[in-house]
Each structure stands twice: as C-alpha cells, then as structure tokens.
Scaffold this motif. Structure first.
Motif, PDB file in Angstrom:
ATOM      1  N   TYR A  60       0.838  -1.205   0.000  1.00  8.16           N
ATOM      2  CA  TYR A  60       0.000   0.000   0.000  1.00  8.16           C
ATOM      3  C   TYR A  60       0.864   1.243   0.000  1.00  8.16           C
ATOM      4  O   TYR A  60       1.992   1.239   0.493  1.00  8.16           O
ATOM      5  CB  TYR A  60      -0.874   0.023   1.262  1.00  8.16           C
ATOM      6  CG  TYR A  60      -2.001  -0.976   1.235  1.00  8.16           C
ATOM      7  CD1 TYR A  60      -3.031  -0.869   0.312  1.00  8.16           C
ATOM      8  CD2 TYR A  60      -2.040  -2.023   2.160  1.00  8.16           C
ATOM      9  CE1 TYR A  60      -4.074  -1.776   0.301  1.00  8.16           C
ATOM     10  CE2 TYR A  60      -3.085  -2.939   2.159  1.00  8.16           C
ATOM     11  CZ  TYR A  60      -4.103  -2.815   1.223  1.00  8.16           C
ATOM     12  OH  TYR A  60      -5.122  -3.703   1.218  1.00  8.16           O
ATOM     13  N   PRO A  92      -6.152   8.770  -6.885  1.00  4.84           N
ATOM     14  CA  PRO A  92      -5.769   7.754  -7.878  1.00  4.84           C
ATOM     15  C   PRO A  92      -5.621   8.324  -9.289  1.00  4.84           C
ATOM     16  O   PRO A  92      -4.797   7.845 -10.050  1.00  4.84           O
ATOM     17  CB  PRO A  92      -6.919   6.745  -7.827  1.00  4.84           C
ATOM     18  CG  PRO A  92      -7.533   6.934  -6.484  1.00  4.84           C
ATOM     19  CD  PRO A  92      -7.357   8.397  -6.151  1.00  4.84           C
ATOM     20  N   GLU A 100     -14.341  13.564  -6.617  1.00  6.09           N
ATOM     21  CA  GLU A 100     -14.431  13.627  -5.148  1.00  6.09           C
ATOM     22  C   GLU A 100     -14.566  15.070  -4.666  1.00  6.09           C
ATOM     23  O   GLU A 100     -15.271  15.343  -3.702  1.00  6.09           O
ATOM     24  CB  GLU A 100     -13.213  12.951  -4.498  1.00  6.09           C
ATOM     25  CG  GLU A 100     -13.185  11.445  -4.670  1.00  6.09           C
ATOM     26  CD  GLU A 100     -14.358  10.714  -4.006  1.00  6.09           C
ATOM     27  OE1 GLU A 100     -15.086  11.320  -3.204  1.00  6.09           O
ATOM     28  OE2 GLU A 100     -14.561   9.537  -4.324  1.00  6.09           O
ATOM     29  N   LYS A 236      -2.038   5.090 -11.986  1.00  5.68           N
ATOM     30  CA  LYS A 236      -3.017   5.617 -11.040  1.00  5.68           C
ATOM     31  C   LYS A 236      -2.439   6.443  -9.893  1.00  5.68           C
ATOM     32  O   LYS A 236      -2.292   5.971  -8.751  1.00  5.68           O
ATOM     33  CB  LYS A 236      -3.870   4.463 -10.483  1.00  5.68           C
ATOM     34  CG  LYS A 236      -4.769   3.851 -11.535  1.00  5.68           C
ATOM     35  CD  LYS A 236      -5.835   4.833 -11.973  1.00  5.68           C
ATOM     36  CE  LYS A 236      -6.462   4.493 -13.283  1.00  5.68           C
ATOM     37  NZ  LYS A 236      -7.206   5.580 -13.889  1.00  5.68           N
ATOM     38  N   ALA A 257      -9.192   8.905   2.285  1.00  2.16           N
ATOM     39  CA  ALA A 257      -9.003   7.620   1.611  1.00  2.16           C
ATOM     40  C   ALA A 257      -8.479   7.776   0.182  1.00  2.16           C
ATOM     41  O   ALA A 257      -7.912   6.840  -0.379  1.00  2.16           O
ATOM     42  CB  ALA A 257     -10.316   6.851   1.593  1.00  2.16           C
ATOM     43  N   MET A 258      -8.666   8.971  -0.402  1.00  2.00           N
ATOM     44  CA  MET A 258      -8.139   9.180  -1.762  1.00  2.00           C
ATOM     45  C   MET A 258      -6.647   8.849  -1.823  1.00  2.00           C
ATOM     46  O   MET A 258      -6.157   8.323  -2.800  1.00  2.00           O
ATOM     47  CB  MET A 258      -8.307  10.649  -2.169  1.00  2.00           C
ATOM     48  CG  MET A 258      -9.633  10.973  -2.752  1.00  2.00           C
ATOM     49  SD  MET A 258      -9.627  12.558  -3.633  1.00  2.00           S
ATOM     50  CE  MET A 258      -8.433  13.558  -2.827  1.00  2.00           C
ATOM     51  N   TRP A 260      -4.891   6.771   0.196  1.00  2.00           N
ATOM     52  CA  TRP A 260      -4.589   5.345   0.366  1.00  2.00           C
ATOM     53  C   TRP A 260      -5.090   4.513  -0.810  1.00  2.00           C
ATOM     54  O   TRP A 260      -4.629   3.403  -1.025  1.00  2.00           O
ATOM     55  CB  TRP A 260      -5.176   4.821   1.690  1.00  2.00           C
ATOM     56  CG  TRP A 260      -4.955   5.787   2.803  1.00  2.00           C
ATOM     57  CD1 TRP A 260      -5.912   6.450   3.519  1.00  2.00           C
ATOM     58  CD2 TRP A 260      -3.692   6.258   3.315  1.00  2.00           C
ATOM     59  NE1 TRP A 260      -5.330   7.297   4.428  1.00  2.00           N
ATOM     60  CE2 TRP A 260      -3.965   7.205   4.333  1.00  2.00           C
ATOM     61  CE3 TRP A 260      -2.351   5.998   3.004  1.00  2.00           C
ATOM     62  CZ2 TRP A 260      -2.975   7.865   5.044  1.00  2.00           C
ATOM     63  CZ3 TRP A 260      -1.364   6.657   3.715  1.00  2.00           C
ATOM     64  CH2 TRP A 260      -1.670   7.572   4.717  1.00  2.00           C
ATOM     65  N   ARG A 261      -6.029   5.072  -1.558  1.00  2.00           N
ATOM     66  CA  ARG A 261      -6.531   4.346  -2.727  1.00  2.00           C
ATOM     67  C   ARG A 261      -5.627   4.545  -3.945  1.00  2.00           C
ATOM     68  O   ARG A 261      -5.824   3.904  -4.977  1.00  2.00           O
ATOM     69  CB  ARG A 261      -7.949   4.797  -3.062  1.00  2.00           C
ATOM     70  CG  ARG A 261      -8.949   4.301  -2.043  1.00  2.00           C
ATOM     71  CD  ARG A 261     -10.359   4.789  -2.328  1.00  2.00           C
ATOM     72  NE  ARG A 261     -11.244   4.346  -1.267  1.00  2.00           N
ATOM     73  CZ  ARG A 261     -12.276   5.029  -0.810  1.00  2.00           C
ATOM     74  NH1 ARG A 261     -12.569   6.206  -1.334  1.00  2.00           N
ATOM     75  NH2 ARG A 261     -13.014   4.551   0.161  1.00  2.00           N
ATOM     76  N   SER A 262      -4.676   5.454  -3.845  1.00  2.00           N
ATOM     77  CA  SER A 262      -3.767   5.675  -4.983  1.00  2.00           C
ATOM     78  C   SER A 262      -2.721   4.568  -4.998  1.00  2.00           C
ATOM     79  O   SER A 262      -2.510   3.883  -4.009  1.00  2.00           O
ATOM     80  CB  SER A 262      -3.080   7.035  -4.841  1.00  2.00           C
ATOM     81  OG  SER A 262      -4.053   8.030  -4.633  1.00  2.00           O
ATOM     82  N   SER A 263      -2.057   4.457  -6.126  1.00  2.00           N
ATOM     83  CA  SER A 263      -1.121   3.336  -6.264  1.00  2.00           C
ATOM     84  C   SER A 263       0.295   3.733  -5.849  1.00  2.00           C
ATOM     85  O   SER A 263       0.783   4.824  -6.192  1.00  2.00           O
ATOM     86  CB  SER A 263      -1.140   2.869  -7.718  1.00  2.00           C
ATOM     87  OG  SER A 263       0.136   2.537  -8.156  1.00  2.00           O
TER      88      SER A 263
END
Ligand SMILES: Cc1ncc(COP(=O)(O)O)c(C=O)c1O
Length: 379
Positions: A60, A92, A100, A236, A257-258, A260-263
């Motif tokens: 992560y 991402p 968002e 991403k 969360a944006m 943590w959702r990115s790569s």
C-alpha cells in the motif's frame, strides 16, 4: 541522461501492449483515439519501477513527502511558479480528484467549455451534475463574459481544461486573470485541470491558473498528474492542491481515503517523473513537434477537405473539422468500420461537433501517414 531521441515503437511491438489504446479495437485498426503515446517510457521511471518489482516492493501507499519538493522544483523551473503544496492531496487519478471534490462540495451545476475532453462530461454525468456548456469562442478563447453570466445565475463551479483538450490551446495570462476575477466577483470556484501542462511546446508559455494573482488563489484548485506527460495513466496517481487558507478550506472535505486508494507504483513514479523526467520530456517534445508538423503536412496532402482547427500549443491531440470529406452523419463510424482507424468522435466532446474528430498524433510519422491514407480512401 540516457534518453536523447524518442521514437515510437513499431506497430508490431505496440500491438503487444496491454493498454486501452491497443486492446479496444481489433488488431487491424490503427488506434488514434485515447490519449496515450506510442513512445517508450522515460528510463528513470522504468528503472525505478523495475526495482520495485525486483524487490517485491508493491504494498500500500504510505506517506509521500517526496512529491511536494519534486513538483515544486518542476513548476518553478518550467513555469516560474511556486505552488503551495501544504494542503495538497493525492488521488488515484485526475478524474477521481475532480469527482471527489465536486461530491464533497455537493455541487449541482458546473460550467464546461466545449469542445472539451470527454471525461469531463462523464464525470459530471456520474455525479448527476447539470452541465452548463459555455463553448469556447470562434477563435478558441475562453468566453469569460459568457462564463460570468452563468456565475451570476448561481452556477458556482467551472471545470477548466488548461491546456485545452482537444485544441491544445494554452490560455493567456489575460484570459485566466479575467476568469479568476469573474469567479472572485461571484464567489465561484475554478477547478483547473492542468494535466497536459508539461507538454507545452517551446515558444508558448504555460500559465498555471493559481499563478495569476490573488483572485485565482481565492477561487482555484489545481488537479494534475504526471500520467499524461510521461505516459503513465495505468499507474493511477494524481493530486489536487489549493493555495493558502482558502485552498485548505476547499480541500478539507475531501476524503483521506483518496490517498490510500492511490497506487504506490504511480505515486512514486510521479515523483520520479517530476524530479528526473525533464530530459525525457524535452526529447519527447522534440519528437512531438515533428509529429505535429507531419500531421499538418499530411492532412494538407492527403485530406485537403479536412481542416486542422489549430496547431496545438500543447499536447499531442489535434481537433480536425472533416465536414469537407463528406463521410456522412457519423463520420467516425465509417472511419472505424471501413477505414480501420479509430478516432474520438467530435460529439464526445460536445454534442454540436458532428463533423469533427480528435486525432492522437503521438505516434510515428509512418503510422500517421498510413492512418490518414486509409481515411483519404473513404471519400
Ligand atoms: C484534460 C484531461 N484530464 C484528465 C484526463 C485523464 O486523467 P486521469 O487518467 O488522471 O483521470 C485526461 C486524459 O486524457 C485529460 O485529457
């Protein structure tokens, strides 16, 4: 630096790629639709990614303090502008950052300036947002008076594509200042999508929206990424930022969360791109300049009935009026079905553009000529 001349891969090699450009249509189609380049990715990024893979380092994404100094140094060197990165947030991609942002602010109506990138239409439709189109003027400038009329009617947000996709126009300081002042008079917000900015051609000065003064700082947020300019869309990662206390206030409601959702791969590649990717970018711009000239020459030679609306000042997309080719009501269907070339339909970028297509010219001169020859054979 290892990259000096950048050239497109062969069609045979490109057809082994896994991306949308090479998978959406059958193999005999020459794909000139989606905005991906046919060049090899910058060596420092390939090396970095290779190391991540080789060391099984693909967990992560955690903290990313490296991004702010890398982007700041790039922006200062390239555009003479120091971004305020204190409130910046990772996302991402540019689409997610924008969606968002609009969702977090419960936005119900947004101005766009057609013809404009199909993603804008889709993002707003996804959110159930009313799209208020204020088309560019006939000379492809921002219709600031028209935009201000909509601000005055209570439309509180404008989604700006700067530089502009599909025209490749780089807006002037005067236009952006006028837009910022209009937004400021009405307490509106301008979301400036500057994803194509690093691809500005020598001879044109790119002006970041947030750089044009206090009105812009009070009204603007920037969304951007290295994904378009360094051809990393599949990785991403993107970010959104605003300036000062107002910027922080605008970005506060965005979900954490944006990040943590990115790569991990994308976020660190973005750092490498902004920090070490300038030599590759400069070499790529030279190759793109040749491709841009080749497109103009070959359009005139092979498709005299088509008209390049403007020579792009940034990016590798061309907006072409093909009404003179007489290819019928949905010319892109004929171009795809019979010509075996995929282009972006004009109507994807604004419903009124029934005789326009968008062509991606970030490929080899040979592939471009072959595609235009196929289209020429249709009319
Ligand atoms: C203006 C513009 N914004 C955003 C995107 C897509 O960016 P992302 O993949 O980061 O959402 C594109 C892709 O071509 C684009 O042209």
């Amino acid at each position: 630096m290892t990259d000096s001349r950048i050239a497109a891969e062969s069609l045979e090699t490109l057809r082994t790629r896994h991306s949308a450009k090479w998978r959406r249509y059958p193999e005999d189609v020459i794909p000139l639709h989606v905005a991906e380049m046919d060049y090899p990715v910058a060596e420092p990024i390939r090396q970095f990614l290779g190391n991540l893979v080789a060391t099984s380092d693909m967990g992560y994404l955690g903290p990313l303090p490296e991004l702010a100094p890398a982007f700041t140094a790039f922006a200062e060197k390239r555009w003479g502008w120091t971004p305020d990165t204190t409130a910046a947030k990772l996302a991402p991609d540019v689409g997610v950052a924008t969606v968002e942002f609009l969702r977090a602010h419960n936005v119900s109506r947004v101005i766009v300036t057609s013809p404009v990138y199909v993603g804008f239409w889709h993002w707003l439709e996804e959110l159930g947002i009313e799209i208020v189109d204020v088309p560019l003027t006939v000379d492809f400038r921002l219709d600031v008076a028209g935009i201000e009329r909509e601000f005055a009617r209570g439309v509180g947000h404008c989604l700006l594509c700067s530089p502009h996709n599909p025209l490749g126009r780089v807006f002037t300081r005067e236009e952006l200042t006028a837009l910022a002042e209009a937004a400021d008079r009405h307490g509106a917000v301008v979301i400036s999508d500057e994803i194509h900015a690093p691809l500005t051609y020598p001879g044109t000065e790119f002006i970041p929206y947030l750089s044009v003064g206090e009105a812009a700082e009070r009204t603007g947020v920037l969304v951007t990424s290295s994904s378009k300019s360094w051809n990393l869309a599949g990785l991403k990662a993107a970010f959104i930022l605003g300036h000062g206390a107002r910027g922080a206030e605008l970005l506060k409601p965005l979900p954490e969360a944006m990040h943590w959702r990115s790569s991990l791969l994308g976020a660190f590649s973005m750092v490498v791109a902004f920090r070490d990717g300038a030599p590759w970018l400069d070499a790529t711009m030279e190759t793109l300049e040749v491709a841009r000239d080749h497109l103009a020459t070959e359009l005139a030679r092979l498709l005299p009935g088509a008209r390049l609306e403007m020579v792009p000042e940034a990016g590798y997309l061309a907006w072409v009026d093909i009404s003179g080719l007489n290819l019928g009501d949905r010319p892109w269907v004929k171009i795809l079905d019979q010509g075996r070339v995929s282009v972006v339909p004009g109507t994807d970028l604004g419903p009124q553009y029934t005789q326009h297509i968008r062509i991606n010219f970030a490929t080899s001169p040979e592939i471009l000529t072959e595609a235009l020859t196929r289209i020429a054979a249709l009319s």
